[in-house]
Scaffold this motif. Structure first.
Motif, short mmCIF file in Angstrom:
data_model
loop_
_atom_site.label_atom_id
_atom_site.label_comp_id
_atom_site.label_asym_id
_atom_site.label_seq_id
_atom_site.Cartn_x
_atom_site.Cartn_y
_atom_site.Cartn_z
N ALA A 1 0.87 -1.18 0.00
CA ALA A 1 0.00 0.00 0.00
C ALA A 1 0.91 1.23 0.00
N ALA B 1 0.00 2.73 -6.94
CA ALA B 1 1.03 2.67 -5.90
C ALA B 1 2.41 2.39 -6.48
N SER C 1 -3.66 0.55 -6.00
CA SER C 1 -4.34 1.67 -5.37
C SER C 1 -5.63 1.93 -6.14
#
Length: 176
Positions: A78, A120, A114
């Motif tokens: 993340a 990401a 993402s």
């Protein structure tokens, strides 16, 4: 083959965890262990805290041992403000104090996703670039942009044919 997989976040609704789990299901005949970073919460790393503890918290050793017991590792990162989540970075920092070879020469597949079009990719580039310095054998990496446009949450699968093919190739690279 024993696959260790986790999302590098402590989010309970992690789309990165969904992606990591999905990738792990693509490894034929694998025994998959999914880690939850919430089980590895520790104080924020500092040399003073390490001295006060006379070492590292047991969670760091447990995380290191889990990596050591795996045949391969799948991580999905993340991205918080273009970088690692605080939860992952803290766990990594504590674990690196046990041994700088955190990843113990394990074959690794590094992923990131993402909700937005960046997928990401900033954190994935950082992870892919630095992982070999910590004894990771990075076999492949893949960013999945616009998660909710490309992943069917109800069926837990990629719907974008190009991304699916790229993920299949990445998983194959991991297991060869």
């Amino acid at each position: 083959m024993k696959i260790l997989t986790f999302a590098a976040t402590n989010s309970q609704q992690s789309i990165n965890l969904q992606l990591a789990r999905y990738a792990a299901t693509m490894v034929p005949n694998a025994e998959v262990e999914v880690l939850d970073l919430n089980n590895y919460e520790m104080p924020i790393y500092s040399p003073e805290r390490e001295a006060a503890l006379a070492g590292q918290p047991p969670q760091a050793q447990q995380f290191f041992d889990k990596i050591g017991q795996a045949d391969a590792v799948i991580v999905s990162f993340a991205e918080h403000n273009g970088s690692y989540t605080a939860a992952y970075k803290n766990l990594f920092d504590w674990t690196s104090r046990i041994d700088m070879k955190v990843y113990q020469n394990k074959p690794m597949l590094l992923l990131a996703t993402s909700p937005g079009p960046g997928g990401a990719s900033s954190v994935l580039a950082a992870a892919t670039g630095s992982a070999p310095y910590f004894a990771a054998d990075v076999k492949a990496s893949l960013s999945v942009p616009s998660f909710f446009d490309n992943f069917d949450v109800a069926n837990q699968e990629l719907t974008n044919a190009d991304l699916l093919q790229a993920l299949q190739q990445a998983v194959q690279a991991l297991t060869q």
